[in-house]
Design an enzyme around this catalytic site. Structure first.
Site, short mmCIF file in Angstrom:
data_model
loop_
_atom_site.label_atom_id
_atom_site.label_comp_id
_atom_site.label_asym_id
_atom_site.label_seq_id
_atom_site.Cartn_x
_atom_site.Cartn_y
_atom_site.Cartn_z
N LYS A 127 1.32 -103.85 7.27
CA LYS A 127 1.19 -102.39 7.42
C LYS A 127 1.71 -101.73 6.14
O LYS A 127 2.82 -101.99 5.70
CB LYS A 127 1.99 -101.87 8.61
CG LYS A 127 1.90 -100.34 8.77
CD LYS A 127 2.64 -99.84 9.99
CE LYS A 127 4.13 -99.64 9.74
NZ LYS A 127 4.41 -98.47 8.85
N LYS A 144 -1.20 -91.68 9.35
CA LYS A 144 -1.08 -90.70 10.45
C LYS A 144 -1.67 -89.33 10.09
O LYS A 144 -0.99 -88.31 10.14
CB LYS A 144 0.39 -90.54 10.86
CG LYS A 144 1.07 -91.82 11.31
CD LYS A 144 2.51 -91.53 11.75
CE LYS A 144 3.23 -92.79 12.19
NZ LYS A 144 3.60 -93.66 11.06
N ARG A 169 12.06 -103.94 9.95
CA ARG A 169 13.35 -104.43 9.47
C ARG A 169 13.78 -105.76 10.08
O ARG A 169 14.51 -106.52 9.44
CB ARG A 169 14.42 -103.36 9.70
CG ARG A 169 14.31 -102.21 8.70
CD ARG A 169 15.10 -100.99 9.13
NE ARG A 169 14.45 -100.29 10.24
CZ ARG A 169 14.83 -99.10 10.70
NH1 ARG A 169 15.86 -98.48 10.15
NH2 ARG A 169 14.18 -98.53 11.69
N THR A 196 7.66 -93.50 18.52
CA THR A 196 8.65 -94.23 19.31
C THR A 196 10.08 -93.73 19.07
O THR A 196 11.00 -94.13 19.76
CB THR A 196 8.57 -95.75 19.04
OG1 THR A 196 8.61 -95.98 17.63
CG2 THR A 196 7.31 -96.33 19.63
N ASP A 213 -4.75 -82.89 10.57
CA ASP A 213 -5.12 -81.65 9.87
C ASP A 213 -6.38 -81.12 10.55
O ASP A 213 -6.80 -81.66 11.57
CB ASP A 213 -5.36 -81.93 8.38
CG ASP A 213 -4.98 -80.75 7.49
OD1 ASP A 213 -5.43 -79.61 7.81
OD2 ASP A 213 -4.27 -80.93 6.50
N ASP A 258 -1.20 -96.99 7.47
CA ASP A 258 -0.52 -96.14 8.46
C ASP A 258 -0.13 -94.80 7.81
O ASP A 258 1.01 -94.62 7.39
CB ASP A 258 0.71 -96.89 8.98
CG ASP A 258 1.55 -96.08 9.94
OD1 ASP A 258 1.00 -95.18 10.59
OD2 ASP A 258 2.76 -96.36 10.05
#
Length: 232
Positions: free
Chosen positions: A32, A61, A211, A119, A64, A59
């Site tokens: 990603k 997002k 991570r 999330t 608009d 990614d």
């Protein structure tokens, strides 16, 4: 559709990213590329990682007005990524415009998925700050259904919501779930999390892990552990 682990390469430079990927000798994990890396290095980092043989989830997002998103997606369609996304809160006209822009002249396009609720957003924050009443899973299901009806391939949602998304939208509607941590790991800034094994049980199609892999002492071993727990 097979399950897979997507590694969130949230690095700030090309050098750090390629140094990380070089650890995976002979392996080509699904990657990603998010805002941090894309804004730091631009489209060229996508081309370079794709050239190395990795699948890419871009990614960014998008959110608009429909015409702006349509034109932006047309640009992204030329990068040959495998998956990209937008915010479901942009509503159906924007999502339909995105599909139109993302579809290449030969009719092919990357998978397009919609972010339902991040999330990091708890139900309390959704109610009190975003002024969206009710239960968070009800909002997620409404966004997921609208995304499906707009022609999208799936949604980004919490792994805790993946099974219910499949109930509402069907088993072929893709669930891409961040918020995955090992049982013995730190949940960081995520509010709604679970483990790779539990995400598999609930019904996630793809898990996005950052991570827990990128900051691990042995990232390759952490990635293999994720694969074993999630894919089996």
């Amino acid at each position: 559709m097979g399950k897979d682990v997507i590694i969130a390469c949230d690095f700030s430079s090309k050098e750090a990213t390629l140094e990380f990927l070089d650890k995976f000798k002979g392996k080509k994990p699904f990657i990603k590329i998010g805002m941090e890396l894309f804004y730091a290095e631009g489209p060229e980092i996508v081309r370079e990682i794709k050239k190395r043989g990795h699948k890419i989830f871009l990614d960014l997002k998008l959110h608009d007005i429909p015409n702006t998103v349509k034109k932006a997606m047309n640009c992204l369609s030329r990068l040959d990524v495998d998956m990209t996304n937008l915010h479901a809160a942009g509503a159906s006209a924007m999502m339909k415009g995105a599909i139109e822009g993302l579809t290449r002249p030969d009719g092919t396009r990357p998978l397009l998925i919609a972010v339902t609720q991040l999330t990091s957003i708890s139900e309390e924050v959704m109610n009190k700050e975003l002024l969206i009443p009710g239960k968070i899973d009800e909002t997620v299901m409404s966004y997921a259904k609208n995304s499906m009806e707009s022609g999208l391939d799936g949604v980004v949602c919490s792994p805790l919501e993946a099974g219910k998304v499949h109930e509402v939208c069907g088993k072929n509607f893709i669930t891409v779930t961040p918020g995955v941590r090992f049982a013995d790991g730190d949940k960081g800034d995520q509010a709604r999390v679970t483990t790779p094994a539990k995400a598999k049980e609930i019904g996630s199609d793809y898990i996005v892990v950052g991570r827990a892999i990128t900051a691990a002492e042995d990232p390759v071993a952490a990635y293999e552990r994720c694969l074993n727990e999630f894919v089996g």
